[in-house]
Write an enzyme that holds these catalytic residues in place. Structure first.
Site, short mmCIF file in Angstrom:
data_model
loop_
_atom_site.label_atom_id
_atom_site.label_comp_id
_atom_site.label_asym_id
_atom_site.label_seq_id
_atom_site.Cartn_x
_atom_site.Cartn_y
_atom_site.Cartn_z
N HIS A 92 5.19 4.38 12.84
CA HIS A 92 5.37 4.27 11.39
C HIS A 92 6.45 5.27 11.00
CE1 HIS A 92 3.77 3.93 7.12
NE2 HIS A 92 4.46 5.07 7.05
N CYS A 150 4.82 9.48 0.35
CA CYS A 150 3.44 9.95 0.37
C CYS A 150 3.23 10.87 -0.82
CB CYS A 150 3.13 10.70 1.67
SG CYS A 150 1.45 11.38 1.71
N HIS A 192 9.69 6.87 8.62
CA HIS A 192 10.33 7.04 7.31
C HIS A 192 11.81 7.33 7.55
CE1 HIS A 192 6.71 7.84 4.48
NE2 HIS A 192 6.32 7.11 5.51
N ARG A 206 0.83 -1.21 0.00
CA ARG A 206 0.00 0.00 0.00
C ARG A 206 0.86 1.26 0.00
NH1 ARG A 206 -0.73 4.77 2.58
NH2 ARG A 206 -0.24 3.72 4.56
N ASP A 207 1.50 1.56 1.11
CA ASP A 207 2.27 2.79 1.22
C ASP A 207 3.47 2.79 0.28
OD1 ASP A 207 2.96 5.28 2.17
OD2 ASP A 207 3.91 4.57 3.98
N ASN A 249 10.43 5.05 3.23
CA ASN A 249 9.98 4.22 4.33
C ASN A 249 11.14 3.38 4.86
OD1 ASN A 249 6.97 4.18 4.94
ND2 ASN A 249 6.93 4.10 2.72
#
Length: 286
Positions: free
Chosen positions: A193, A226, A195, A11-12, A235
């Site tokens: 989460h 993003c 990065h 997803r990300d 990430n």
């Protein structure tokens, strides 16, 4: 100590790629990750295809995945329509997200902060017994508003903590370990989460663990960023994080060699070198 590693690559990671992979390839990525022992995988997001074309056909991706016991599949939801699509798809966990700032919510979800929080609360209520995660993006900094007040983040976390695990996201990669340690403790967050945009992501993950977090997001090969946040690349790479955690005596349950193989396969799919390091160097057992 044990930790739940959540791979957000499907997803990300993929949502920030210039190319749109077909559903069958995205489903294969989810299956390959599940086979490594990664306990949680964020498989899709239920968002508008005209805004994030890389996440189109989420339902088809889910339908193509052969489910594996022990691998919890989650889906990202921004609003009520996204929740309806999630519920019909039948995934294991819903990840509801909103930002800690007004401007980012308006640009990312076309809602004010108050509206975004209300949407999240409504989705969690509708979810009932379905496990839920609330990810508060821009918890440490916003590309449009700058520094974020830790007190605001803690208040937002408190609003939903009784109904879902709370994950604090360093969306633009500006956090440092002391800030992560302090805010995870203050917000009593279950997860982090990170990065690695400014090369602090892995140190931040360890700081989050020290502060009590037991869920860490990462992306296979270090994919991601993003699309609504300028220069928010990088990430934390799942295989790099697993190598670090296992070396520090933290149990992940993930087969590192198998995970490295997934990144090497993905490198061929995307036709470029990925951002992670361990998949290129390999693991090491002295």
């Amino acid at each position: 100590m044990e930790v739940t590693v959540c791979d957000v690559g499907p997803r990300d990671g993929l949502q920030n790629e210039p190319d749109v992979l077909p559903p069958q390839t995205r489903a294969e990525l989810v299956e390959r990750l599940a086979a490594t022992g990664v306990p949680r995988i964020e498989a899709v997001s239920f968002v508008r295809a005209d805004r994030v074309p890389q996440m189109a056909d989420a339902e088809e991706v889910v339908a193509r995945v052969s489910r594996r016991e022990g691998a919890e599949l989650s889906g990202l939801v921004l609003n009520e329509r996204g929740w309806e699509r999630f519920a019909a798809a039948g995934l294991d966990r819903v990840n509801v997200t909103f930002a800690a700032t007004e401007t980012f919510n308006l640009r990312n979800g076309n809602a004010t902060l108050a509206e975004a929080v209300e949407r999240a609360e409504a989705i969690l209520s509708a979810a009932g017994e379905t496990p839920g995660t609330v990810t508060i993006s821009c918890s440490f900094g916003c590309p449009f508003e700058g520094r974020v007040d830790p007190g605001v983040v803690a208040e937002l976390a408190a609003r939903v903590a009784d109904r879902a695990e709370v994950v604090l996201a360093d969306t633009i990669g500006v956090a440092t370990p002391s800030a992560v340690r302090s805010l995870v403790e203050r917000a009593r967050a279950a997860g982090f989460h990170g990065h690695n945009t400014r090369n602090t992501g892995y140190a931040n993950c360890l700081a989050a663990l020290e502060a009590g977090a037991r869920v860490l997001d990462a992306s296979v090969g270090g994919l991601g960023g993003c699309p609504f946040s300028p220069r928010a690349t990088g990430n934390v790479a799942t295989e790099d994080l697993v190598y670090l955690l296992e070396g520090e005596g933290v149990e992940t349950g993930v087969d590192l060699d198998a995970l490295v193989a997934v990144s090497r396969w993905l490198e061929g799919v995307l036709g470029r070198t990925l951002e992670g390091y361990v998949y290129r160097a390999g693991g090491w057992s002295p």
